[in-house]
Design an enzyme around this catalytic site. Sequence first.
Site, short mmCIF file in Angstrom:
data_model
loop_
_atom_site.label_atom_id
_atom_site.label_comp_id
_atom_site.label_asym_id
_atom_site.label_seq_id
_atom_site.Cartn_x
_atom_site.Cartn_y
_atom_site.Cartn_z
N LYS A 150 5.59 -3.04 -2.01
CA LYS A 150 4.55 -1.85 -1.88
C LYS A 150 4.75 -1.38 -0.40
O LYS A 150 4.96 -2.00 0.05
CB LYS A 150 3.07 -2.61 -2.34
CG LYS A 150 2.98 -3.72 -0.95
CD LYS A 150 1.84 -4.18 -1.82
CE LYS A 150 1.22 -4.70 -0.31
NZ LYS A 150 -0.43 -5.43 -0.16
N HIS A 180 3.74 -8.63 -5.96
CA HIS A 180 3.82 -10.12 -6.19
C HIS A 180 3.19 -11.18 -6.80
O HIS A 180 3.57 -12.31 -7.23
CB HIS A 180 4.32 -11.03 -4.84
CG HIS A 180 3.48 -10.77 -3.81
ND1 HIS A 180 3.35 -10.02 -3.38
CD2 HIS A 180 2.14 -12.04 -3.50
CE1 HIS A 180 2.05 -10.26 -2.27
NE2 HIS A 180 1.81 -11.51 -2.65
N LYS A 184 2.43 -15.08 -9.79
CA LYS A 184 1.79 -16.00 -9.98
C LYS A 184 2.01 -16.42 -11.38
O LYS A 184 2.11 -16.00 -12.22
CB LYS A 184 0.66 -15.75 -9.35
CG LYS A 184 0.96 -15.58 -7.66
CD LYS A 184 -0.51 -15.32 -6.68
CE LYS A 184 -0.32 -15.08 -5.37
NZ LYS A 184 0.15 -16.41 -4.19
N GLU A 218 -9.42 -12.92 2.28
CA GLU A 218 -7.71 -13.54 3.54
C GLU A 218 -8.59 -14.32 4.80
O GLU A 218 -9.50 -13.30 5.42
CB GLU A 218 -7.28 -12.77 3.96
CG GLU A 218 -6.37 -12.01 2.61
CD GLU A 218 -5.34 -11.15 3.11
OE1 GLU A 218 -4.04 -10.95 3.66
OE2 GLU A 218 -5.47 -9.60 2.99
N ASP A 237 -3.89 -1.13 0.10
CA ASP A 237 -3.43 -2.42 0.31
C ASP A 237 -3.84 -3.01 -0.88
O ASP A 237 -2.53 -3.83 -0.97
CB ASP A 237 -3.61 -2.74 1.79
CG ASP A 237 -3.08 -4.11 2.33
OD1 ASP A 237 -1.93 -3.43 2.52
OD2 ASP A 237 -3.24 -4.66 2.27
N HIS A 242 -2.75 -4.69 -6.15
CA HIS A 242 -2.50 -6.22 -7.11
C HIS A 242 -4.64 -6.51 -7.26
O HIS A 242 -4.32 -6.99 -8.72
CB HIS A 242 -3.17 -7.29 -5.45
CG HIS A 242 -2.09 -7.17 -4.60
ND1 HIS A 242 -0.48 -7.20 -5.49
CD2 HIS A 242 -2.35 -7.33 -2.90
CE1 HIS A 242 0.10 -7.74 -3.40
NE2 HIS A 242 -0.85 -7.50 -3.48
N LYS A 341 -9.97 -8.97 4.84
CA LYS A 341 -9.22 -10.17 5.93
C LYS A 341 -10.56 -10.74 6.76
O LYS A 341 -11.92 -9.72 6.52
CB LYS A 341 -8.62 -8.88 6.53
CG LYS A 341 -7.71 -8.51 6.03
CD LYS A 341 -6.30 -7.96 6.92
CE LYS A 341 -4.89 -7.59 5.79
NZ LYS A 341 -4.44 -8.19 5.54
P1 NAP Z 1 10.04 -5.17 9.25
O1 NAP Z 1 10.10 -7.07 9.45
O2 NAP Z 1 9.27 -4.74 10.30
O3 NAP Z 1 11.25 -5.19 8.92
C1 NAP Z 1 11.98 -4.03 8.46
C2 NAP Z 1 13.89 -3.89 7.65
O4 NAP Z 1 13.93 -2.80 8.56
C3 NAP Z 1 14.61 -4.40 9.48
O5 NAP Z 1 14.99 -5.02 8.79
C4 NAP Z 1 15.08 -3.31 10.05
O6 NAP Z 1 15.46 -3.26 10.11
C5 NAP Z 1 15.06 -2.45 8.52
N1 NAP Z 1 15.59 -1.14 8.80
C6 NAP Z 1 14.51 -0.48 10.06
N2 NAP Z 1 14.90 1.42 9.79
C7 NAP Z 1 15.96 0.99 8.93
C8 NAP Z 1 17.00 1.82 8.68
N3 NAP Z 1 16.90 3.53 8.98
N4 NAP Z 1 18.01 1.64 8.26
C9 NAP Z 1 18.31 0.65 7.63
N5 NAP Z 1 17.36 -0.27 7.79
C10 NAP Z 1 16.46 0.06 8.27
O7 NAP Z 1 9.34 -4.75 8.34
P2 NAP Z 1 8.71 -5.66 6.69
O8 NAP Z 1 7.94 -7.19 6.83
O9 NAP Z 1 10.03 -6.82 5.99
O10 NAP Z 1 8.19 -4.97 5.26
C11 NAP Z 1 9.44 -4.54 4.51
C12 NAP Z 1 9.06 -3.53 3.52
O11 NAP Z 1 7.41 -5.15 2.73
C13 NAP Z 1 7.42 -3.02 4.35
O12 NAP Z 1 8.17 -2.07 3.06
C14 NAP Z 1 6.16 -3.70 3.81
O13 NAP Z 1 4.66 -2.97 3.28
C15 NAP Z 1 6.73 -4.45 2.36
N6 NAP Z 1 5.85 -5.43 2.03
C16 NAP Z 1 6.15 -6.41 3.28
C17 NAP Z 1 5.03 -7.63 3.30
C18 NAP Z 1 5.61 -8.51 4.27
O14 NAP Z 1 4.86 -9.66 3.88
N7 NAP Z 1 6.62 -8.59 4.96
C19 NAP Z 1 4.66 -8.07 1.95
C20 NAP Z 1 4.98 -7.26 1.16
C21 NAP Z 1 5.33 -6.02 1.36
P3 NAP Z 1 16.58 -2.86 12.07
O15 NAP Z 1 16.39 -2.43 12.52
O16 NAP Z 1 18.15 -3.31 12.25
O17 NAP Z 1 17.70 -1.53 11.21
#
Ligand code: NAP
Length: 492
Positions: A150, A180, A184, A218, A237, A242, A341
């Site tokens: 998402k 996710h 659960k 949260e 969000d 969810h 939040k």
């Molecule tokens: P993040 O920490 O910003 O990571 C983004 C990743 O994408 C990095 O590995 C980045 O690596 C890579 N990336 C960015 N641009 C790219 C490109 N053009 N080509 C290939 N790779 C690229 O984000 P995140 O928090 O992990 O979240 C990722 C996704 O999951 C999002 O859609 C977010 O909404 C969703 N999500 C996250 C969470 C969470 O807990 N974090 C929970 C639910 C959903 P480089 O900069 O090295 O390319």
Amino acid sequence: MSPRTIQVSPFDLVVFGGTGDLAARKLLPAMYQRDRAGQLPEAGRIICVSRRAQTREAYHGFVRDALSSHVKSSELEATVLERFVARVHYCAADATGDGGWAELAELLNAAREHVRSFYFAVSPDLFAPLSEQIGRFGLVTPESRVVLEKPLGKNGEGARAVNEAVGKVFNESQIFRIDHYLGKETVQNLMALRFANRMFEPLWNSTHIDHIQITVAEDLGVGDRGGYYDTSGALRDMVQNHILQLLCLTAMEPPDAFEADAVRDEKLKILKALKRIDERNAEAATVRGQYRKGSVGGQPTKGYLEDLGAEDSDTETFVAIRAEIANWRWAGVPFYLRTGKRLAARTSEIVVNFRPISHSIFDHTAGRISQNRLIIRLQPDEGMTLEVMIKDPGPGGMRLRRIPLDMSFVETFGVSNPDAYERLLMDVIRGNQTLFMRLDEVTAAWNWIDPILNAWKGNAQRVHHYPAGAWGPSASIALIERDGRTWTEDME
Ligand code: NAP
């Protein structure tokens, strides 16, 4: 290996966003835990991809750091750790360019017979270009799947565009839209409770249920994700995915089998039966809130605008909704939904409030007869509580009181539940879509959410402020009290 663990087929899990927060906090630890449980076959590989150029060894450093930060030290076993790290490959490729894709293709084609799971742990803007590149480089095999995180779009139209782009490369049976919450333990137990017991289902309707509350609260603020959050808000969000999923599983008719399409058909009917909320009734049926400075768990905390570093914002960090389902089972039973939040506690629960008994045989000395409640807790302590009336023990006459029949899964089974991502990742490799959202579900959810978003904009519906550490703005209390009811934490 525990006797109940069945290994999955040889697989390649390709994590786009391999250097991101989701990979570090959830995906790598979940796969490590499944390796530790003996569920990963020797041939299973994890191929992480991001733009950053780095060697496989350097990336292994990232994996080790991620695991030492997000896996309990008592669960980090040296032999498993070495085995796990050896599965992990790294490939630098840009979703929007051609660099690195040939190397990725070569790596994957060394094991064409593997189940191939692409996990899009990147910003949703990249879902379309990633799908295009995967298609262009011929990486989709019959045994391929793709996992979409998402948020899937910011509204129905955005979601349609993303799904259309992914759908050009993968067919619907290969697309796993992850939520996710559905992984659960308690959520699946909700289905066991409803459909593996005789005693609840006959009561599960408007004749016996007064109302249902679903809360996802949260205690944290937006932290450093404020930039993203400010373009989204609580409705998109949390509610669109969810909370609506929890609502569906609580309210759906029994499917004819515990199979992906049978379950998803029933969830879809609920989404379609939700009464529309739009300009005419949004003010009465919804409350928007935003936290101001306050205190959570005795600690002073900043307000949303300070967290965001902005002068002004109209984004809601809290939403409460009075929803109704227009069908025979649920006519007249409100579903009060809320999420926010910086609330008083981190808690997610579904509270089923039964109707009062039809006639009391006891006189006033017995005290008030409270309604039965069934509380299904998703976090922090997964479990269930059924509240029933009993006679107060002792010789003091017939005095009644409500007591909880409490079951905490951790206490009962002596083990903590696997993280939702562990189960969901294994389901992806097995090809089981039961706990993933089908396209028509996502569309139906947006069809209900879009008119609310439009009404908020059209009516310029204000955000009510609430101090951090409260249960939302007072307007949320008024929303439920207008119906002569109270939120769970205000009930005695
Ligand atoms: P993040 O920490 O910003 O990571 C983004 C990743 O994408 C990095 O590995 C980045 O690596 C890579 N990336 C960015 N641009 C790219 C490109 N053009 N080509 C290939 N790779 C690229 O984000 P995140 O928090 O992990 O979240 C990722 C996704 O999951 C999002 O859609 C977010 O909404 C969703 N999500 C996250 C969470 C969470 O807990 N974090 C929970 C639910 C959903 P480089 O900069 O090295 O390319």
